[in-house]
Design an enzyme around this catalytic site. Structure first.
Site, short mmCIF file in Angstrom:
data_model
loop_
_atom_site.label_atom_id
_atom_site.label_comp_id
_atom_site.label_asym_id
_atom_site.label_seq_id
_atom_site.Cartn_x
_atom_site.Cartn_y
_atom_site.Cartn_z
N ILE A 62 34.00 33.08 53.64
CA ILE A 62 33.05 34.13 53.26
C ILE A 62 33.29 34.56 51.82
O ILE A 62 34.42 34.51 51.32
CB ILE A 62 33.18 35.33 54.24
N CYS A 63 32.19 34.96 51.15
CA CYS A 63 32.27 35.52 49.80
C CYS A 63 31.29 36.68 49.75
O CYS A 63 30.99 37.29 50.78
CB CYS A 63 31.98 34.46 48.74
N HIS A 64 30.77 37.00 48.60
CA HIS A 64 29.86 38.13 48.48
C HIS A 64 28.49 37.84 49.10
O HIS A 64 28.01 38.59 49.94
CB HIS A 64 29.70 38.55 47.01
#
Length: 104
Positions: A62-64
């Site tokens: 996951i990231c932004h």
């Protein structure tokens, strides 16, 4: 590239032993809000810290918003890991009202 919706994941990864949520955002982004129990390794540090990622666990990245996690999944697959990107990243996590923990 395999993707998963935030609604298909546990709300808290604390104590989860068969899967890992790898958060590849920078330290300030992590401090502003992350999934409880996620593993935090900023994108640029992952190659040097691969030994911290269990190859046998189901791996979600996951990231932004999804861009960095897609790139990370591509890299991880090149070095022998199976990885799934979290569609929409932390933006989608928040939009779905999933719990967010702040601080280190």
């Amino acid at each position: 590239m395999s993707q998963v919706s935030v609604t298909e994941l546990p709300e808290d990864f604390t104590g989860v032993t068969d899967s890992i949520l790898l958060d590849v955002r920078e330290a300030d982004e992590w401090a502003n809000g992350h999934v409880r129990g996620a593993v935090h390794i900023p994108l640029g540090e992952v190659p040097g810290r691969l030994d911290e990622i269990d190859m046998d666990a189901e791996l979600y990245v996951i990231c932004h918003s999804g861009g960095r996690s897609i790139r990370m999944c591509q890299y991880l697959e090149q070095v022998g890991y199976e990885a799934t990107t979290v569609r929409g990243g932390m933006l989608a996590w928040a939009e779905h009202g999933r719990p967010i923990e702040t601080g280190e």
